[in-house]
Design a protein around this motif. Structure first.
Motif, PDB file in Angstrom:
ATOM      1  N   GLY A   2       0.844  -1.201   0.000  1.00 39.47           N
ATOM      2  CA  GLY A   2       0.000   0.000   0.000  1.00 39.47           C
ATOM      3  C   GLY A   2       0.870   1.238   0.000  1.00 39.47           C
ATOM      4  O   GLY A   2       2.099   1.138  -0.124  1.00 39.47           O
ATOM      5  N   GLY A  22       1.763  -6.875   5.682  1.00 39.57           N
ATOM      6  CA  GLY A  22       0.310  -6.716   5.711  1.00 39.57           C
ATOM      7  C   GLY A  22      -0.277  -6.446   7.082  1.00 39.57           C
ATOM      8  O   GLY A  22      -1.451  -6.747   7.330  1.00 39.57           O
ATOM      9  N   ALA A  72       7.468 -11.479   3.852  1.00 38.72           N
ATOM     10  CA  ALA A  72       8.507 -11.435   4.888  1.00 38.72           C
ATOM     11  C   ALA A  72       8.371 -10.221   5.791  1.00 38.72           C
ATOM     12  O   ALA A  72       8.035  -9.128   5.336  1.00 38.72           O
ATOM     13  CB  ALA A  72       9.902 -11.439   4.247  1.00 38.72           C
ATOM     14  N   ALA A 108      11.956  -7.172   9.708  1.00 42.22           N
ATOM     15  CA  ALA A 108      12.710  -7.195  10.962  1.00 42.22           C
ATOM     16  C   ALA A 108      13.284  -8.583  11.261  1.00 42.22           C
ATOM     17  O   ALA A 108      14.017  -8.754  12.228  1.00 42.22           O
ATOM     18  CB  ALA A 108      11.815  -6.734  12.110  1.00 42.22           C
ATOM     19  N   VAL A 159      12.067  -2.328  12.899  1.00 41.20           N
ATOM     20  CA  VAL A 159      11.433  -2.337  11.576  1.00 41.20           C
ATOM     21  C   VAL A 159      12.146  -1.364  10.627  1.00 41.20           C
ATOM     22  O   VAL A 159      12.555  -1.751   9.533  1.00 41.20           O
ATOM     23  CB  VAL A 159       9.922  -2.004  11.666  1.00 41.20           C
ATOM     24  N   VAL A 171       6.917  13.045   1.593  1.00 38.76           N
ATOM     25  CA  VAL A 171       5.719  13.585   2.249  1.00 38.76           C
ATOM     26  C   VAL A 171       4.547  13.125   1.396  1.00 38.76           C
ATOM     27  O   VAL A 171       4.467  13.469   0.215  1.00 38.76           O
ATOM     28  CB  VAL A 171       5.711  15.129   2.305  1.00 38.76           C
ATOM     29  N   THR A 201      -0.912   8.894   3.073  1.00 36.24           N
ATOM     30  CA  THR A 201      -1.081   7.441   3.127  1.00 36.24           C
ATOM     31  C   THR A 201      -1.756   7.148   4.460  1.00 36.24           C
ATOM     32  O   THR A 201      -2.044   8.078   5.221  1.00 36.24           O
ATOM     33  CB  THR A 201       0.292   6.734   3.115  1.00 36.24           C
ATOM     34  N   THR A 206      -0.142   8.916   7.383  1.00 42.58           N
ATOM     35  CA  THR A 206      -0.350  10.334   7.688  1.00 42.58           C
ATOM     36  C   THR A 206      -1.831  10.665   7.912  1.00 42.58           C
ATOM     37  O   THR A 206      -2.170  11.817   8.132  1.00 42.58           O
ATOM     38  CB  THR A 206       0.215  11.209   6.538  1.00 42.58           C
TER      39      THR A 206
HETATM   40  P1  NAI Z   1       2.047   2.760   4.849  1.00 36.21           P
HETATM   41  O1  NAI Z   1       1.678   2.380   6.243  1.00 36.21           O
HETATM   42  O2  NAI Z   1       0.964   2.958   3.853  1.00 36.21           O
HETATM   43  O3  NAI Z   1       3.075   1.723   4.240  1.00 36.21           O
HETATM   44  C1  NAI Z   1       4.002   1.010   4.987  1.00 36.21           C
HETATM   45  C2  NAI Z   1       3.926  -0.432   4.545  1.00 36.21           C
HETATM   46  O4  NAI Z   1       4.953  -1.180   5.204  1.00 36.21           O
HETATM   47  C3  NAI Z   1       2.590  -1.083   4.927  1.00 36.21           C
HETATM   48  O5  NAI Z   1       1.985  -1.636   3.768  1.00 36.21           O
HETATM   49  C4  NAI Z   1       2.982  -2.144   5.943  1.00 36.21           C
HETATM   50  O6  NAI Z   1       2.169  -3.314   5.889  1.00 36.21           O
HETATM   51  C5  NAI Z   1       4.410  -2.441   5.581  1.00 36.21           C
HETATM   52  N1  NAI Z   1       5.173  -2.980   6.705  1.00 36.21           N
HETATM   53  C6  NAI Z   1       5.172  -2.515   7.978  1.00 36.21           C
HETATM   54  N2  NAI Z   1       5.989  -3.258   8.733  1.00 36.21           N
HETATM   55  C7  NAI Z   1       6.539  -4.194   7.922  1.00 36.21           C
HETATM   56  C8  NAI Z   1       7.474  -5.242   8.128  1.00 36.21           C
HETATM   57  N3  NAI Z   1       7.995  -5.464   9.340  1.00 36.21           N
HETATM   58  N4  NAI Z   1       7.829  -6.015   7.076  1.00 36.21           N
HETATM   59  C9  NAI Z   1       7.287  -5.799   5.846  1.00 36.21           C
HETATM   60  N5  NAI Z   1       6.380  -4.818   5.598  1.00 36.21           N
HETATM   61  C10 NAI Z   1       6.014  -4.029   6.623  1.00 36.21           C
HETATM   62  O7  NAI Z   1       2.911   4.107   4.984  1.00 36.21           O
HETATM   63  P2  NAI Z   1       3.691   4.994   3.897  1.00 36.21           P
HETATM   64  O8  NAI Z   1       3.394   6.400   4.225  1.00 36.21           O
HETATM   65  O9  NAI Z   1       3.499   4.492   2.542  1.00 36.21           O
HETATM   66  O10 NAI Z   1       5.203   4.751   4.367  1.00 36.21           O
HETATM   67  C11 NAI Z   1       6.225   4.224   3.545  1.00 36.21           C
HETATM   68  C12 NAI Z   1       7.576   4.655   4.118  1.00 36.21           C
HETATM   69  O11 NAI Z   1       7.694   6.078   4.011  1.00 36.21           O
HETATM   70  C13 NAI Z   1       7.758   4.333   5.596  1.00 36.21           C
HETATM   71  O12 NAI Z   1       9.102   3.946   5.808  1.00 36.21           O
HETATM   72  C14 NAI Z   1       7.489   5.650   6.275  1.00 36.21           C
HETATM   73  O13 NAI Z   1       8.114   5.732   7.527  1.00 36.21           O
HETATM   74  C15 NAI Z   1       8.073   6.609   5.263  1.00 36.21           C
HETATM   75  N6  NAI Z   1       7.604   7.973   5.379  1.00 36.21           N
HETATM   76  C16 NAI Z   1       6.340   8.322   5.004  1.00 36.21           C
HETATM   77  C17 NAI Z   1       5.939   9.636   5.077  1.00 36.21           C
HETATM   78  C18 NAI Z   1       4.610  10.074   4.610  1.00 36.21           C
HETATM   79  O14 NAI Z   1       4.381  11.293   4.560  1.00 36.21           O
HETATM   80  N7  NAI Z   1       3.706   9.167   4.234  1.00 36.21           N
HETATM   81  C19 NAI Z   1       6.814  10.682   5.630  1.00 36.21           C
HETATM   82  C20 NAI Z   1       8.140  10.239   5.938  1.00 36.21           C
HETATM   83  C21 NAI Z   1       8.496   8.921   5.830  1.00 36.21           C
END
Ligand code: NAI
Length: 306
Positions: free
Chosen positions: A17, A40, A72, A75, A123, A196, A199, A202
């Motif tokens: 996602g 997931g 997978a 972590a 993570v 930024v 999702t 945020t």
């Molecule tokens: P999101 O929550 O939509 O996506 C994160 C995805 O990582 C999820 O689909 C989740 O199931 C997966 N996930 C979580 N733990 C996991 C694990 N242990 N192993 C495998 N998959 C795992 O959030 P988003 O916003 O798409 O975030 C993506 C990256 O961007 C993250 O690293 C987040 O910290 C970073 N980020 C996002 C920002 C934003 O504005 N959305 C701002 C700064 C950083």
């Protein structure tokens, strides 16, 4: 479309996602075979299901691309190792790794538990370390690799309630700095993304009108550039709402204090000069800082070097 990934294999973690899904779809659209990894779970990392990753694989296949789903937990090194082995078994190589998976456990530091802190570090930081470790030898052997770490404005600048997340997110920047040096000889280039985007991460953190401008698709071009054949290395690119920028880590020239002035009172009295950004530099490695101080000291003391 000039940037292509034909015959290349990419792994995108957390691609079920949000941003990861957009990165995976775009890499596949440009010809890459993609491992769509996602545990997931929920936003706080609890639970898990392979449905999200499988749905993205379905989208890629429907558009004529090739992909496999992988559940997978980043972590867990053994699970990550098996994911990379499955990619190599199927496609023979791994060219691109996008470390994107992440969770949140937001709480002010006074209320945060050490368990939550550890989980967030496991993570974001160790997840990126595990995935990079598992592909590093493959990339060295094939003398080609492109890796992106996902950092954050929280790591770079701070955000209330995110001490754990910020520590983990700046950790990946330090990780990149040295990997860049060690990977150079093998054409492995390592960069960081500070995104930024609207999702689930945020959700509730920004007003609706702001979220509407922040489609995750707008961030992906920065990632695709950073994993392309002509990518730069050791850069931090921030991206959001159609804006793209570069983050610099710089150090001021500072001052030199004579031996009889080296005390806290002189540091305090000179603070404005120490902090003056005129002539600030970005070093290519840690020795840049040591050399600055040594050169200055030698000059002031009239000692010949070299
Ligand atoms: P999101 O929550 O939509 O996506 C994160 C995805 O990582 C999820 O689909 C989740 O199931 C997966 N996930 C979580 N733990 C996991 C694990 N242990 N192993 C495998 N998959 C795992 O959030 P988003 O916003 O798409 O975030 C993506 C990256 O961007 C993250 O690293 C987040 O910290 C970073 N980020 C996002 C920002 C934003 O504005 N959305 C701002 C700064 C950083």
């Amino acid at each position: 479309m000039t940037i292509r990934f034909d015959d290349q294999v990419a792994i995108v973690t957390g691609a079920g996602g949000g941003l990861g899904r957009c990165h995976a779809l775009e890499l596949a659209r440009r010809g890459a075979k993609v491992v769509v990894n996602d545990l997931g779970g929920a936003r706080d990392g609890s639970g898990g299901s392979s449905e999200a990753a499988e749905a993205v694989v379905g989208e890629i296949e429907a558009a004529g691309g090739e992909a496999i789903a992988n559940g997978a937990n980043v972590a867990d090194y053994e699970q990550v190792r098996a994911m990379v082995a499955a990619a190599v078994d199927k496609w023979g190589r791994v060219d691109v790794l996008v470390n994107n998976a992440g969770i949140l456990r937001d709480k002010s530091f006074v209320k945060a538990s050490l368990e939550d802190f550890q989980l967030v570090v496991d993570v974001h930081l160790m997840g990126s370390v595990n995935c990079t470790k598992a592909v590093w030898e493959v990339m060295r052997e094939q003398k080609y690799g492109r890796i992106v770490m996902t950092t954050s404005s929280t790591g770079l600048y701070g955000n209330f309630g995110q001490a754990n997340y910020g520590a983990a997110k700046l950790g990946v920047v330090g990780f990149m700095n040295t990997l860049h040096l060690e990977g150079q000889k093998y054409d492995i280039r390592v960069n960081c993304l500070a995104p930024v985007a609207a999702t689930r991460m945020t959700e509730g953190l920004m007003p609706e009108e702001a979220l509407a401008l922040l489609q995750p698709e707008y961030v992906t071009p920065a990632v695709v550039f950073m994993v392309s054949p002509d990518a730069p290395s050791r850069q931090i690119i921030s991206a959001g709402a159609g804006g793209y920028a570069r983050v610099y880590l710089e150090e001021t020239p500072g001052i030199w204090l004579a031996p009889d002035e080296r005390d806290a009172d002189h540091v305090a009295a000179n603070w404005d000069r120490i902090a003056d950004k005129t002539g600030a530099e970005e070093y290519q490695d840690g020795s840049g800082q040591s050399m600055k101080f040594l050169t200055r000291a030698a000059k002031e003391l009239g000692i010949k070097t070299g």
